[in-house]
Design a protein around this motif. Structure first.
Motif, PDB file in Angstrom:
ATOM      1  N   GLU A 377       0.877  -1.125   0.028  1.00 27.05           N
ATOM      2  CA  GLU A 377       0.194   0.050   0.036  1.00 27.05           C
ATOM      3  C   GLU A 377       0.799   1.139   0.069  1.00 27.05           C
ATOM      4  O   GLU A 377       0.752   2.201  -0.851  1.00 27.05           O
ATOM      5  N   ALA A 380       2.139   1.783  -3.547  1.00 29.50           N
ATOM      6  CA  ALA A 380       1.155   2.297  -4.190  1.00 29.50           C
ATOM      7  C   ALA A 380       1.272   3.870  -4.140  1.00 29.50           C
ATOM      8  O   ALA A 380       0.932   4.604  -5.077  1.00 29.50           O
ATOM      9  N   VAL A 381       1.039   4.199  -2.767  1.00 27.35           N
ATOM     10  CA  VAL A 381       1.043   5.781  -2.530  1.00 27.35           C
ATOM     11  C   VAL A 381       1.951   6.582  -3.137  1.00 27.35           C
ATOM     12  O   VAL A 381       1.893   7.550  -3.786  1.00 27.35           O
ATOM     13  N   HIS A 384       1.857   6.744  -6.908  1.00 19.49           N
ATOM     14  CA  HIS A 384       0.881   7.724  -7.250  1.00 19.49           C
ATOM     15  C   HIS A 384       1.581   8.869  -7.309  1.00 19.49           C
ATOM     16  O   HIS A 384       1.462   9.846  -8.453  1.00 19.49           O
TER      17      HIS A 384
ATOM     18  N   ILE B  62      -5.839  -0.846  -3.338  1.00 16.02           N
ATOM     19  CA  ILE B  62      -5.192   0.573  -3.127  1.00 16.02           C
ATOM     20  C   ILE B  62      -5.556   1.614  -3.807  1.00 16.02           C
ATOM     21  O   ILE B  62      -5.611   2.875  -3.490  1.00 16.02           O
ATOM     22  N   LEU B  66      -7.159   5.163  -2.891  1.00 17.95           N
ATOM     23  CA  LEU B  66      -6.718   6.368  -3.005  1.00 17.95           C
ATOM     24  C   LEU B  66      -7.433   7.472  -3.818  1.00 17.95           C
ATOM     25  O   LEU B  66      -7.566   8.567  -3.524  1.00 17.95           O
TER      26      LEU B  66
END
Lengths: 979, 102
Positions: A377, A380-381, A384, B62, B66
């Motif tokens: 996770e 993934a952040v 992004h 995920i 987000l």
């Protein structure tokens, strides 16, 4: 009290109609009017039927009185009815009991239970009365006329306790057990009611319904069944009594006013008037606090984010909300998304704020347990964030970023959101950002590093690598990424292949072979690994040839001969070509015949052998020999099909060796005409290679125009599409690319082809092709929209098409054989006819084309052939005919390519070159010298790698001239190709 | 008729928390499917299956986590996303009053 000779109700239609009137009035709830009609009817008819009807209406009226809270009036009416119509006693018994209970006289029947000699029959009667009529078990539980230990009092008390519990707090199974109440007890239906209420509050609606169904229909608690069903549905039942409606509102709440307040808030934000927004915020917060207090924090967070997007001061918003919003993970996610929205209108600098928000979100999400630290996770952040920053213009980005970093360090980052005046809860204050603030999230390389550290997956490393290459971070940066990848995944050969290719691109062939050996040890059967060794060995031999170390070439050839891969395909012919070069280069141009027969035998035909010789001589920088060979061996006329086969085979070899060398200029000039003569029975791979070549980089040596190459690629893609078993996705991609290249002849059609290609490729899990098609589409849109669309953006254009649309596109493209012609723009005043078009030779006779015979090299070199200008004789020539004189556009005739004019006369830039383009040229000359600048301008890919900014300027210059980027695409990510 | 489910919060549809593990998500999905079998309640089944498909893979989960929030979404959607109001415990007298008048 029947009256003789009166007609029976069923016999007289008029009486029957009045019966119906009474029924209808009762159904509508108009009991009093029904009673009047029933009285009149009974007075007129006086039959047992009318009496029964009247008694029924009286009962309805008595029940209505009970509902309206008039128990005494109801009791008087019951007494009256029983006295006036004695036959109705049985029918009124049940309602009489309820009247007794409601009028507070339940003690009368209950008191009889205390009698020791109470007959069993009467006891049963009283218990039935309790079951049917007692609507409040407290009446029995608190009845002093019975001893406290009387079973009915004990049962009633247990029911009261349980009902109080399920309506006041969360209960346990023990609360619901009610062991005191047996299933034969008059309170047994209450047991089910208690359980139904408990299930209702636990949101176990199905179980609640089951319990309601188990309640005896004639018992007192059964009257609450419709109310509970209504509660489950969230609305009061029809014709509900006031107390029932009140209960529904109290339990489920009424959010109509809150909805209205929120709608008003939306409208206020849309109006953009700050005063209205503040008023609406205050009203919405007030209503939310009253009706849905559990949503107040969420509402505040959304208001804060929305106000940020429309740029309303945070302080004013906080005052209107009556407090700050909670700065938890949910808030920071909203904050970051709001900043992304702002970036759409305010510019990409807002993305820094978005990344700051995502970093805060990451910290709080980990703290709140949304996900664990250092997992997928977090990666993934980070990805992004990297996706947000990666497409930004690097030079401006670095300046703004430094400014941002300074600002963050000065003000302490996001610390202002955690000041005591913000009154944040302890859970938020436990996650205050560190001091000095982190800034890694502003550096894509650090973000990628962090993501890969959290989840060392090949996909992440590949993306990092692509970013490093696309942003020209230097060879070392790409090597660093590959090294990190290799460290994280030591058994994966892919990072070693990357290192191999990087070293190969730097011409560090020894190092490349070392990496390759390591990769072979890990996975010797890997296709890419197997392809790399012959490529590196050939490159080594060519380097030795270039350096005149001919004695080493024999050793290289021996090693090549030992390689099992070299026995396949055209590799043996290439080895012979190298052997020839090793002998001919140190000798002289007269020795070109040495070993030629053996080479021709290995290649299968003379033309391919010629091409290989030309290729090897060119790569060995033996240009004199190269020309001598070409002159001698390409002088004869050849069939177009043979020419195509030779060119395609050679292209496949070039691809395998990662050689950028295209084909001799005369060959490239002849290619379009040869392609138009037919597909030459090329294999699918050969068609793809040839089409990919003409659409990918044009030719390195040829002056062929991008437009002509686009039409050639269009034609080749069409051949592939017509083959039933071919990879249609790839050919659709090539067709789409041909339609978008140069001045985008048919952009809509080209985009449809790309979408169809993506869809087909996705079905076959060919994600590489999907990415390629997406990339071309994005680049095209980037050009069209003046670069306003960030990479990776999603939108309607990225949507796939239906199966029917796909079939339609396929059918259309199979049938479309002619490259589309767009009408030329209206000629500007003073535009002159391009010189080349004016001097163009007459069209080649159609008969020659049908024969598919190409002219010899001499003819090509002298510029007397028309094959090279075949397109000019067709539709393009018609377009050109419409052009008039124009000084600014004179250099851009149909066949213009960068550097072509410069090469021709070797006297610097064309005199009529526009200033913007001349400026780019002069900067290149200043940096690289005239010769290298000319070469760079003739090789768009090389220019894209070395000077992406200049290429971009060049494209804008073309755009401003209305020429669609001059046939250039934005820089593609570099592949590991040898320079 | 296929229900419009793409805008629903899959975590809310399955009745699980944002930090639910893979096992929790699957258990919630199976429980939901058991409660709403496709032959008896196809719409609810479709909603549950759609929600599960959207969050079963960690990477998709995920990304959804987000990007699912929209700061410019209508405020009323907050109410819809929050689902039905909580059922308040109002005490026994209100229930008995309703029963008395029923």
């Amino acid at each position: 009290m029947a009256v003789p000779n009166m007609p029976r109700a069923s016999d007289d239609p008029a009486v029957r109609a009045r019966f119906d009137v009474v029924e209808q009035l009762l159904a509508r709830g108009e009991v009093r009017r029904a009673l009047d009609v029933a009285k009149d009817l009974h007075k007129a008819c006086g039959s047992p039927e009318t009496e029964a009807l009247l008694v029924r209406v009286y009962r309805a009226r008595i029940e209505e009185m009970l509902r309206l809270g008039m128990p005494n009036e109801a009791k008087a009416l019951v007494d009256l009815v029983q006295e006036r119509y004695p036959a109705s006693r049985a029918a009124c018994a049940e309602v009489q009991e309820r009247v007794v209970v409601r009028s507070g006289n339940a003690q009368c029947p209950l008191a009889r239970l205390a009698a020791p000699d109470l007959p069993g029959e009467e006891r049963e009667h009283i218990e039935a009365f309790i079951r049917r009529s007692i609507t409040d078990p407290r009446q029995v539980a608190d009845f002093a006329g019975l001893p406290a230990t009387h079973p009915l009092r004990v049962e009633a008390a247990a029911v009261v306790r349980a009902l109080d519990a399920v309506t006041s707090r969360t209960v346990t199974d023990a609360d619901l057990a009610l062991p005191e109440v047996s299933r034969h007890s008059p309170f047994a239906p209450w047991k089910f009611l208690v359980r139904a209420v408990a299930h209702f509050h636990a949101r176990q609606d199905d179980e609640c319904r089951k319990c309601l169904a188990a309640i005896a229909f004639d018992s007192a608690p059964a009257r609450l069944t419709p109310v509970l069903h209504g509660l489950i549905e969230g609305r009061a039942p029809a014709n509900a009594a006031p107390a029932a409606a009140k209960l529904v509102v109290a339990v489920t709440g009424d959010t109509s006013r809150l909805r209205q307040a929120l709608a008003n808030l939306d409208a206020a934000f849309r109006s953009g008037r700050q005063r209205a927004v503040m008023d609406a915020i205050a009203e919405a917060v007030r209503e939310c606090r009253r009706q849905r207090p559990e949503l107040l924090d969420r509402l505040r967070q959304h208001i804060s984010a929305c106000a940020m997007v429309v740029d309303i001061p945070a302080e004013s918003v906080r005052n209107a909300m009556g407090g700050a919003s909670v700065k938890d993970a949910y808030f920071w996610r909203l904050f970051a998304r709001a900043a992304e929205k702002r970036a759409e209108t305010e510019g990409w600098v807002e993305l820094f704020g978005a990344c700051s928000g995502w970093e805060e979100f990451r910290r709080h999400a980990v703290h709140q347990g949304w996900f664990g630290a250092g997992g997928a996770e977090e990666a993934a952040v980070c990805l992004h964030m990297a996706d947000l920053l990666a497409p930004l213009p690097l030079r401006e980005y670095e300046v703004e970023r430094d400014e941002m970093v300074r600002g963050l360090k000065k003000c302490g980052g996001m610390a202002s959101y955690y000041r005591p005046s913000e009154h944040q809860p302890p859970s938020v204050m436990a996650c205050v950002p560190p001091a000095p603030p982190e800034t890694y999230f502003l550096y894509p390389e650090q973000i990628f590093g962090r993501a890969c550290h959290a989840t060392p997956s090949p996909e992440l490393f590949r993306r990092w690598l692509d970013w490093a290459k696309a942003n020209d971070q230097g060879d070392r940066a790409a090597d660093d990424v590959a090294e990190a990848w290799h460290t994280a995944c030591p058994t994966d050969p892919r990072p070693l292949l990357v290192l191999t290719e990087n070293a190969e691109a730097r011409d560090a062939l020894g190092k490349a072979l070392k990496y390759l050996t390591a990769a072979e040890e890990l996975d010797g059967m890997n296709v890419e690994v197997r392809r790399a060794r012959p490529r590196l060995l050939v490159a080594t031999a060519l380097r030795h040839l270039r350096k005149k170390q001919h004695h080493l070439v024999e050793k290289d050839l021996a090693e090549l001969g030992e390689s099992s891969q070299m026995a396949e395909g055209d590799w043996p012919a290439l080895i012979e070509a190298l052997r020839w070069a090793a002998h001919a280069i140190p000798s002289c141009a007269n020795c070109v015949d040495w070993g030629m027969e053996r080479l021709v035998a290995a290649a299968g035909d003379r033309l391919t052998a010629t091409y290989l010789v030309h290729l090897v001589a060119h790569e060995s920088k033996a240009f004199g020999l190269d020309n001598a060979v070409c002159d001698r061996l390409l002088s004869a006329d050849v069939e177009s099909a043979a020419f195509l086969r030779a060119a395609a085979r050679a292209r496949l070899l070039c691809e395998a060796m990662h050689l950028r060398f295209g084909m001799p200029e005369p060959w490239a000039d002849a290619l379009p005409a040869a392609v138009r003569c037919g597909d030459g029975n090329l294999s699918e791979a050969q068609l793809r290679a040839l089409a990919g070549f003409v659409l990918g980089c044009g030719t390195t040596d040829s002056s062929a125009s991008p437009r002509r190459m686009a039409s050639t690629g269009y034609c080749l893609a069409g051949y592939g599409l017509k083959r039933p078993d071919a990879d249609h996705a790839r050919f659709l991609f090539l067709r789409g690319k041909s339609l978008l290249i140069e001045d985008a002849r048919a952009p809509q059609r080209g985009l449809e082809c790309l979408r169809a290609a993506r869809m087909l490729a996705a079905r076959r899990r060919d994600m590489v092709l999907v990415e390629e098609a997406l990339d071309v589409e994005r680049r095209y849109r980037y050009l069209v929209r003046n670069g306003s669309e960030p990479r990776g953006a999603t939108g309607d254009h990225l949507n796939l098409m239906s199966a029917e649309q796909l079939q339609r596109v396929l059918a259309t493209e199979r049938e479309s054989t002619e490259f589309p012609v767009v009408p030329a723009p209206a000629p500007a005043r003073g535009v002159r006819q391009p010189a080349r078009s004016a001097a163009a030779p007459p069209p080649k006779p159609e008969a020659d084309r049908r024969q598919g015979v190409l002219p010899g090299l001499e003819e090509l070199d002298n510029g007397q052939n028309e094959l090279g200008d075949a397109d000019d004789t067709g539709d393009d020539a018609e377009v050109d005919d419409e052009l008039d004189e124009d000084e600014d556009l004179a250099f851009l005739d149909d066949d213009f390519v960068f550097g072509a004019g410069i090469d021709d006369d070797d006297e610097g830039p064309a005199p009529d070159m526009p200033p913007a383009i001349l400026n780019v040229y002069l900067r290149l000359v200043a940096k690289y010298g005239e010769e290298k600048a000319d070469r760079l301008l003739s090789m768009p890919d090389a220019l894209a790698r070395k000077e992406p900014k200049l290429l971009e300027e060049l494209m804008w210059a073309f755009e401003e001239l209305g020429l669609g980027g001059g046939g250039f695409m934005p820089p593609e990510p570099r592949r590991g190709k040898r320079k | 008729m296929k229900t419009q489910t793409s805008n629903e919060d899959p975590w809310a549809v399955l009745g699980i928390a944002l930090d639910a593990s893979d096992a929790d998500i699957r258990a919630a999905y199976l429980a939901g499917v058991k409660r709403h079998p496709p032959d008896r309640d196809p719409d609810a089944f479709e909603r549950i299956r759609d929600a599960y498909e959207r969050i079963r893979e960690p990477s998709r989960r995920i990304s959804l986590m987000l990007l699912q929030v929209d700061p410019m979404a209508p405020f009323v959607s907050l109410l819809d996303a929050a689902g039905p109001a909580p059922r308040r415990l109002v005490g026994m007298p209100a229930w008995l009053d309703a029963l008395k008048e029923a």
